[in-house]
Design a protein around this motif. Structure first.
Motif, short mmCIF file in Angstrom:
data_model
loop_
_atom_site.label_atom_id
_atom_site.label_comp_id
_atom_site.label_asym_id
_atom_site.label_seq_id
_atom_site.Cartn_x
_atom_site.Cartn_y
_atom_site.Cartn_z
N ALA A 250 0.94 -1.30 0.07
CA ALA A 250 0.06 0.04 0.02
C ALA A 250 0.83 1.21 -0.35
O ALA A 250 0.64 2.04 -0.64
N TYR A 251 2.06 1.33 0.77
CA TYR A 251 2.95 2.29 0.75
C TYR A 251 3.39 2.71 -0.64
O TYR A 251 3.65 3.62 -0.88
N ASN B 185 0.79 4.24 -2.98
CA ASN B 185 0.46 5.41 -2.74
C ASN B 185 1.67 6.15 -2.96
O ASN B 185 1.63 7.46 -3.34
N ALA C 45 -5.21 14.16 -0.90
CA ALA C 45 -5.70 13.44 0.17
C ALA C 45 -4.73 12.05 0.28
O ALA C 45 -4.58 11.41 1.14
N ILE C 46 -3.64 12.03 -0.68
CA ILE C 46 -2.74 11.19 -0.80
C ILE C 46 -1.94 11.35 0.52
O ILE C 46 -1.35 10.26 1.20
N GLN D 203 -2.72 12.42 3.57
CA GLN D 203 -3.24 11.71 4.63
C GLN D 203 -3.12 10.02 4.56
O GLN D 203 -3.12 9.47 5.54
N GLU D 204 -3.30 9.72 3.49
CA GLU D 204 -3.26 8.12 3.36
C GLU D 204 -2.03 7.66 3.54
O GLU D 204 -1.84 6.74 4.19
N ARG E 180 -1.54 7.74 7.39
CA ARG E 180 -2.23 6.70 7.94
C ARG E 180 -1.66 5.21 7.72
O ARG E 180 -1.22 4.62 8.81
N ILE E 181 -0.92 5.17 6.53
CA ILE E 181 -0.01 3.68 6.32
C ILE E 181 1.13 3.71 7.32
O ILE E 181 1.29 2.74 7.95
#
Length: 151
Positions: free
Chosen positions: A60-61, A64, A82-83, A85-86, A89-90
């Motif tokens: 996921a990292y 992204n 928004a990327i 914040q994603e 979060r990861i």
């Protein structure tokens, strides 16, 4: 890049950087190809749950991060997207997995072994205690009566 036979439409100062970028992209393509060649379920079957979580978070990292780079190439500021914040979060979940891994690696205290160790370190056999008290008695009494004091 310059081997394509096309006229160069970029400054020559960045040619080395572009070549480095091209080789990095090729390296990423090779790694992705290796990962894609084996099914995800085959990868996951070989791993324990913690390693599965690490693999999922890494994937996921990486995806992204590539999207972050895509946004940069399109002229979009990824810090306003928004990327960001994603990715944070990861990263938070990656830190949680790291804490779990560190706890697994930390030394564990075997309470049973510790209690046996302490009990045996403090314990004296009854025979030894009796011998010690007899020795004290005999040494105290052995000196009595040998010397006569005359006043």
């Amino acid at each position: 890049m310059a081997d394509d036979g096309q006229a160069e439409d970029y400054p020559t100062e960045i040619e080395e950087n572009l070549n480095d970028f091209d080789s990095s992209v090729s390296s990423v393509e090779n790694m992705v190809q290796t990962l894609v060649s084996v099914s995800r379920s085959d990868h996951l079957r070989k791993l324990d749950p913690l390693d599965q979580a690490k693999l999922d978070l890494m994937s996921a990292y990486a995806l992204n991060s590539m999207f972050w780079m895509y946004l940069v190439t399109q002229g979009v500021n990824p810090k306003d997207h928004a990327i960001k914040q994603e990715l944070e979060r990861i990263r938070t979940y990656m830190n949680k997995v790291k804490e779990i891994t560190d706890k697994r690696k930390a030394a564990r205290l075997d309470k049973g072994a510790v209690s046996r160790f302490v009990r045996n370190a403090l314990w004296e056999p009854e025979d030894k205690k009796r011998k010690d008290t007899k020795r004290k008695d005999t040494t105290e009494h052995s000196h009595k009566g040998k010397h006569i004091r005359f006043s």
